[in-house]
Design an enzyme around this catalytic site. Structure first.
Site, PDB file in Angstrom:
ATOM      1  N   HIS A  52      24.043 -26.720 -36.962  1.00 38.07           N
ATOM      2  CA  HIS A  52      24.136 -26.141 -38.531  1.00 38.07           C
ATOM      3  C   HIS A  52      25.052 -25.081 -38.337  1.00 38.07           C
ATOM      4  O   HIS A  52      25.843 -24.956 -39.307  1.00 38.07           O
ATOM      5  CB  HIS A  52      22.866 -25.869 -38.955  1.00 38.07           C
ATOM      6  CG  HIS A  52      22.487 -24.231 -38.514  1.00 38.07           C
ATOM      7  ND1 HIS A  52      21.331 -24.351 -37.442  1.00 38.07           N
ATOM      8  CD2 HIS A  52      22.597 -23.204 -38.876  1.00 38.07           C
ATOM      9  CE1 HIS A  52      21.122 -23.024 -37.386  1.00 38.07           C
ATOM     10  NE2 HIS A  52      21.934 -22.244 -38.275  1.00 38.07           N
ATOM     11  N   GLN A  58      19.899 -13.772 -39.617  1.00 36.50           N
ATOM     12  CA  GLN A  58      21.125 -14.255 -39.813  1.00 36.50           C
ATOM     13  C   GLN A  58      22.326 -13.776 -38.694  1.00 36.50           C
ATOM     14  O   GLN A  58      22.342 -12.543 -38.213  1.00 36.50           O
ATOM     15  CB  GLN A  58      21.605 -13.913 -41.145  1.00 36.50           C
ATOM     16  CG  GLN A  58      21.047 -14.387 -42.328  1.00 36.50           C
ATOM     17  CD  GLN A  58      19.752 -13.682 -42.662  1.00 36.50           C
ATOM     18  OE1 GLN A  58      19.202 -12.911 -41.986  1.00 36.50           O
ATOM     19  NE2 GLN A  58      19.481 -13.769 -43.993  1.00 36.50           N
ATOM     20  N   GLY A  59      22.931 -14.693 -38.273  1.00 39.58           N
ATOM     21  CA  GLY A  59      23.859 -14.326 -37.335  1.00 39.58           C
ATOM     22  C   GLY A  59      23.508 -14.649 -35.962  1.00 39.58           C
ATOM     23  O   GLY A  59      24.402 -14.702 -34.963  1.00 39.58           O
ATOM     24  N   ASP A  60      22.174 -14.959 -35.635  1.00 43.61           N
ATOM     25  CA  ASP A  60      21.893 -15.129 -34.304  1.00 43.61           C
ATOM     26  C   ASP A  60      21.640 -16.546 -34.110  1.00 43.61           C
ATOM     27  O   ASP A  60      21.561 -17.101 -33.042  1.00 43.61           O
ATOM     28  CB  ASP A  60      20.423 -14.615 -34.122  1.00 43.61           C
ATOM     29  CG  ASP A  60      20.388 -13.071 -34.007  1.00 43.61           C
ATOM     30  OD1 ASP A  60      21.127 -12.610 -33.605  1.00 43.61           O
ATOM     31  OD2 ASP A  60      19.249 -12.406 -34.877  1.00 43.61           O
ATOM     32  N   SER A  61      21.624 -17.444 -35.008  1.00 44.93           N
ATOM     33  CA  SER A  61      21.954 -19.035 -35.164  1.00 44.93           C
ATOM     34  C   SER A  61      22.808 -19.305 -34.071  1.00 44.93           C
ATOM     35  O   SER A  61      23.670 -18.988 -33.684  1.00 44.93           O
ATOM     36  CB  SER A  61      22.596 -19.655 -36.283  1.00 44.93           C
ATOM     37  OG  SER A  61      21.574 -19.747 -37.345  1.00 44.93           O
ATOM     38  N   ASP A 107      18.916 -29.798 -33.982  1.00 44.69           N
ATOM     39  CA  ASP A 107      19.918 -28.924 -34.300  1.00 44.69           C
ATOM     40  C   ASP A 107      20.427 -28.281 -33.177  1.00 44.69           C
ATOM     41  O   ASP A 107      20.270 -27.266 -32.715  1.00 44.69           O
ATOM     42  CB  ASP A 107      19.104 -27.861 -35.105  1.00 44.69           C
ATOM     43  CG  ASP A 107      19.980 -26.769 -35.693  1.00 44.69           C
ATOM     44  OD1 ASP A 107      21.304 -27.277 -35.678  1.00 44.69           O
ATOM     45  OD2 ASP A 107      19.540 -25.610 -36.172  1.00 44.69           O
TER      46      ASP A 107
END
Length: 255
Positions: free
Chosen positions: A71, A206-209, A116
């Site tokens: 993603h 958020q931002g660790d994906s 993913d």
């Protein structure tokens, strides 16, 4: 829908509270974390736009290959991104390397969040040092209760928080699929290509994906999705590296 619109949509739905609706939130998701060093996580990389803006994490698995979340790379071309390696600061230090190719799993589904996983090939192999070193891929998912560590430069709350400049880590307990499904997610949400991590008040954000979940010095998970960040009763959900390992190995050799 691009990441900016997704974030704006989340703000409109949630208003000024830090609660998320019970849906899959594929932003990645470190809350409750502590500062760490790149020497402790030499496989950790920052995936950035060529403007220098960090948007996802990743893990170095050999001298020229980074594994991350599918993603993270939707609608993104190789020449639009760069990788920072060997630095705990996402804005400076280490090495900045351009990207020659990227791909993600053909079975990735943005609604189910299955498969993913994605790969990035660096334009040139990196020299391995104490701060730049690949991590082994898990062949078997460890049992539930195994201590695991996730790390990244993500936000420290679900809404109205900026990404941190320096690397954070947080320890969680690993949960295999059956145990994770017993928490508050709706039936059928936790699928076979997933593994979870849970500790009350601690999570990726958020931002660790795309970043690492590590246990027993092996990469066991890739930060994927969740319901908010560190929300009680909702484990963080990761792509299960052991179940996706054959795809990673085969694809890496031909990319």
């Amino acid at each position: 829908m691009n990441r900016l619109l997704l974030n704006l949509a989340a703000l409109l739905v949630c208003g000024v509270c830090c609660l998320a609706m019970p849906q899959k939130d594929p932003f990645g998701r470190v809350v409750g974390g502590v500062a760490t060093t790149i020497e402790d996580h030499p496989y950790q990389v920052s995936i950035q736009y060529t403007s220098g803006s960090h948007f996802c994490g990743g893990s170095l698995i050999d001298e020229e290959t980074v594994v991350t979340a599918a993603h993270c790379l939707q609608g993104t071309a190789a020449n639009e991104i760069q990788i920072r390696l060997g630095s705990a600061n996402r804005k400076s230090g280490g090495e900045l390397v351009s990207v020659r190719a990227l791909t993600y799993h053909a079975g990735y589904n943005s609604k189910l969040m299955i498969n993913d996983v994605a790969l990035i090939k660096l334009s040139t192999p990196v020299r391995l040092t104490a701060t730049i070193r690949p991590i082994a891929l898990a062949e078997v998912t460890p049992p539930s209760g195994t201590p695991a560590v996730t790390s990244g430069w993500g936000t420290t709350c679900f809404l109205f928080c900026s990404s941190v400049d320096n690397l954070l880590e947080v320890e969680v307990d690993l949960l295999q699929v059956n145990e994770c499904a017993q928490y508050n997610y709706s039936a059928g949400s936790i699928l076979e290509t997933m593994v979870c991590g849970y500790s009350e008040g601690k999570d990726a954000c958020q931002g660790d994906s795309g970043g690492p979940l590590v246990a027993n010095s092996q990469l066991v998970g890739i930060v994927s999705w969740g319901n908010g960040c560190a929300k009680s009763g909702y484990p963080g959900v990761y792509a299960d590296v052991a179940s996706l390992r054959s795809w990673i190995v085969a694809t890496s050799s031909t990319l």
